[in-house]
Design a protein around this motif. Structure first.
Motif, PDB file in Angstrom:
ATOM      1  N   PHE A 140       0.828  -1.209   0.000  1.00 14.78           N
ATOM      2  CA  PHE A 140       0.000   0.000   0.000  1.00 14.78           C
ATOM      3  C   PHE A 140       0.864   1.262   0.000  1.00 14.78           C
ATOM      4  N   GLN A 141       1.985   1.242   0.755  1.00 18.75           N
ATOM      5  CA  GLN A 141       2.850   2.424   0.794  1.00 18.75           C
ATOM      6  C   GLN A 141       3.407   2.757  -0.583  1.00 18.75           C
ATOM      7  N   VAL A 142       3.913   1.749  -1.285  1.00 18.69           N
ATOM      8  CA  VAL A 142       4.478   1.984  -2.618  1.00 18.69           C
ATOM      9  C   VAL A 142       3.383   2.417  -3.585  1.00 18.69           C
ATOM     10  N   ARG A 143       2.230   1.831  -3.455  1.00 19.49           N
ATOM     11  CA  ARG A 143       1.094   2.214  -4.304  1.00 19.49           C
ATOM     12  C   ARG A 143       0.757   3.693  -4.106  1.00 19.49           C
ATOM     13  N   TRP A 144       0.677   4.128  -2.847  1.00 18.10           N
ATOM     14  CA  TRP A 144       0.395   5.535  -2.550  1.00 18.10           C
ATOM     15  C   TRP A 144       1.467   6.443  -3.133  1.00 18.10           C
ATOM     16  N   PHE A 145       2.726   6.040  -2.973  1.00 14.42           N
ATOM     17  CA  PHE A 145       3.842   6.862  -3.461  1.00 14.42           C
ATOM     18  C   PHE A 145       3.754   7.034  -4.978  1.00 14.42           C
ATOM     19  N   LEU A 146       3.515   5.957  -5.696  1.00  8.59           N
ATOM     20  CA  LEU A 146       3.475   6.012  -7.159  1.00  8.59           C
ATOM     21  C   LEU A 146       2.265   6.800  -7.649  1.00  8.59           C
ATOM     22  N   GLU A 147       1.169   6.745  -6.896  1.00  9.96           N
ATOM     23  CA  GLU A 147      -0.032   7.489  -7.273  1.00  9.96           C
ATOM     24  C   GLU A 147       0.038   8.952  -6.839  1.00  9.96           C
ATOM     25  N   GLY A 148       0.962   9.278  -5.932  1.00 12.35           N
ATOM     26  CA  GLY A 148       1.046  10.639  -5.419  1.00 12.35           C
ATOM     27  C   GLY A 148      -0.058  10.978  -4.455  1.00 12.35           C
ATOM     28  N   LEU A 167      10.716   7.268   1.758  1.00  8.00           N
ATOM     29  CA  LEU A 167      12.017   6.604   1.662  1.00  8.00           C
ATOM     30  C   LEU A 167      11.910   5.299   0.874  1.00  8.00           C
ATOM     31  N   LEU A 168      10.930   4.482   1.222  1.00  6.46           N
ATOM     32  CA  LEU A 168      10.726   3.218   0.514  1.00  6.46           C
ATOM     33  C   LEU A 168      10.331   3.465  -0.937  1.00  6.46           C
ATOM     34  N   GLY A 169       9.396   4.387  -1.134  1.00  2.39           N
ATOM     35  CA  GLY A 169       8.936   4.677  -2.489  1.00  2.39           C
ATOM     36  C   GLY A 169      10.038   5.215  -3.370  1.00  2.39           C
ATOM     37  N   PHE A 170      10.890   6.086  -2.833  1.00  5.05           N
ATOM     38  CA  PHE A 170      12.012   6.636  -3.602  1.00  5.05           C
ATOM     39  C   PHE A 170      12.963   5.536  -4.051  1.00  5.05           C
ATOM     40  N   CYS A 171      13.286   4.624  -3.131  1.00  2.00           N
ATOM     41  CA  CYS A 171      14.191   3.521  -3.491  1.00  2.00           C
ATOM     42  C   CYS A 171      13.581   2.634  -4.568  1.00  2.00           C
ATOM     43  N   MET A 172      12.307   2.322  -4.418  1.00  2.00           N
ATOM     44  CA  MET A 172      11.641   1.456  -5.396  1.00  2.00           C
ATOM     45  C   MET A 172      11.575   2.135  -6.764  1.00  2.00           C
ATOM     46  N   GLU A 173      11.214   3.395  -6.771  1.00  2.36           N
ATOM     47  CA  GLU A 173      11.093   4.124  -8.032  1.00  2.36           C
ATOM     48  C   GLU A 173      12.458   4.289  -8.704  1.00  2.36           C
ATOM     49  N   THR A 174      13.497   4.526  -7.899  1.00  3.68           N
ATOM     50  CA  THR A 174      14.850   4.655  -8.453  1.00  3.68           C
ATOM     51  C   THR A 174      15.286   3.361  -9.133  1.00  3.68           C
TER      52      THR A 174
END
Length: 470
Positions: free
Chosen positions: A41-49, A62-69
């Protein structure tokens, strides 16, 4: 005599490297890390903004930035999680090594070596080091809060006369709050202890007490607003009342007056899904809007039902958090569907089908045999077959260490430990209102064991004790 390398600053760097290297095979076995339901859910929120404060936003970013990078540079979310895992391992091993180094002169060398091995060799520390939940980084920071709280009182004037030390203490408290939403409540409850202990330096004590609250107010107010953060559900802090009301209706519904049951259904429509060990089945359908419109009305209803059904309320409370105080609890707990220590990555079977982009992580184990070992000694609960080892996995054991340590230190008049014990107890109290017993919630207490040992068994000179008493 203590070897020189274990007395000077080299011991910090050696300990840091040793812990990281000891954990590295475990990461290779579970490559690229442990990715749980919350992370989906955290990564999903990050990618959706569209980020929610349901989970600490600093961790989500922090997690979303690493995954997106990882995705942008290598077209792989797995590599992105690998970035996060290695980074968290470096931070955690550094914090653990620093604590072992800081306890020189306070703990016998043999105990410092044993605690270094405690961090390096127990399977749950290795697996936790690359488990991508906010609780892990919070645990490392909470450990530093416990250590610095101990040093604050032990150093006395040397601490209060140093703005550098005060600033460091404020910084670590604020960061800890950023990685667990309940952290700010723990600190606010510590403030009376800080004022009492720093009464001779009341201006500095006031600054130390107010700065973290001020920073948190800016962070959770203007910063949240600028980032468009949506607030989390109010139901997250109401797991205990919901469980108590649901159980009372199911067990003693005949004692309730007409209309009470229907009124309760407004807030918890799925009360019949009550499960004694986990609040999620009831909490998932909680009517947050109705509660936020009339919170006092909800609390009055909770109180009225409780007066009629006190036995159900007590049972619901104690059965939900039994693992946090009962040391002989066996895991995995058949009363909950959640893993006590997660090792498998989340998948659609656990999370369900979600619309839009949802990221799941495929494991690529480099050491399959070792992967089975860590799976057995974490999620599968094989540690229960090893009596002494199983104690370290039990949150209830850490509760009784808290009880013994606090009473023993008060008996020995080791008043320099009072602030650290207070912080640990306040953390434990937050566990008692948690929706389920899982190990990561109590992990801050597990990692604080070396500091607790220093407070109980540490070296105290007579002159130092007299100085602190004065």
């Amino acid at each position: 005599k203590t070897a020189p390398w274990f007395r000077d600053r080299k011991s910090f760097w050696i300990g840091w490297a040793a812990l990281f290297l000891l954990w590295l095979p475990a990461l290779a076995a579970a490559c690229p890390g442990v990715y749980v339901i919350d992370n989906v859910f955290q990564v999903r929120w990050f990618l959706e903004g569209n980020i929610s404060a349901h989970h600490p936003i600093l961790h989500t970013y922090l997690l979303g930035f690493c995954m997106e990078t990882g995705k942008k540079l290598f077209d792989s979310y797995e590599i992105g999680l690998g970035f996060y895992s290695v980074g968290q391992m470096l931070i955690l091993s550094g914090l653990f090594s620093y604590v072992i180094y800081a306890l020189r002169g306070k703990l016998p060398t043999i105990l410092r070596i044993l605690f270094l091995l405690f961090y390096g060799l127990l399977p749950f520390h290795a697996v936790s080091s690359f488990t991508a939940t906010k609780d892990i980084l919070f645990s490392g920071l909470f450990l530093i809060v416990i250590l610095k709280s101990y040093e604050l009182v032990r150093e006395g004037a040397a601490f209060w006369n140093s703005w550098k030390k005060i600033g460091g203490y404020v910084a670590v408290i604020f960061l800890a709050c950023c990685f667990r939403n309940t952290g700010i409540y723990i600190f606010i409850c510590m403030v009376p202890f800080l004022f009492f202990l720093g009464r001779k330096y009341w201006k500095r004590a006031a600054a130390l007490s107010l700065l973290p609250v001020f920073l948190w107010g800016i962070y959770s107010g203007p910063v949240y607003g600028a980032l468009g953060i949506t607030k989390g559900s109010s139901g997250e802090i109401l797991s205990v009342p919901m469980q108590q009301m649901a159980r009372a209706i199911l067990e003693e519904g005949d004692k309730l007056e007409d209309g009470w049951k229907e009124e309760a259904e407004i807030y918890i429509p799925d009360y019949a899904a009550y499960a004694s060990r986990v609040a999620d089945p009831v909490k998932d359908t909680f009517n947050s809007q109705a509660f936020e419109e009339a919170p006092v009305k909800f609390l009055k209803l909770w109180g009225k039902i409780g007066l009629r059904c006190p036995v159900s309320y007590v049972k619901a409370f104690l059965e939900m958090n039994i693992g946090f105080w009962y040391p002989a609890m066996e895991y995995p707990d058949p009363g909950t569907y959640l893993a006590f220590i997660p090792y498998e990555n989340a998948d659609t079977e656990q999370v369900g089908e979600l619309p839009g982009e949802t990221v799941y992580i495929q494991r690529h184990s480099l050491l399959p045999g070792l992967e089975n070992f860590y799976r057995d000694y974490t999620e599968n609960g094989k540690y229960e077959e090893v009596p002494a080892l199983s104690w370290f996995y039990s949150p209830g054991v850490y509760f009784w260490i808290l009880c013994f340590g606090t009473v023993y230190c008060l008996y020995k008049k080791r008043y320099q430990t009072i602030l650290s014990w207070a912080a640990a107890w306040l953390l434990w109290l937050t566990l008692m209102v948690s929706p389920v017993v899982v190990f990561r919630y109590a992990y801050p207490l597990a990692v604080s064991l070396p500091v607790m040992a220093a407070m109980i068994f540490g070296k105290y000179g007579k002159a130092e004790e007299e100085k602190i008493e004065r």
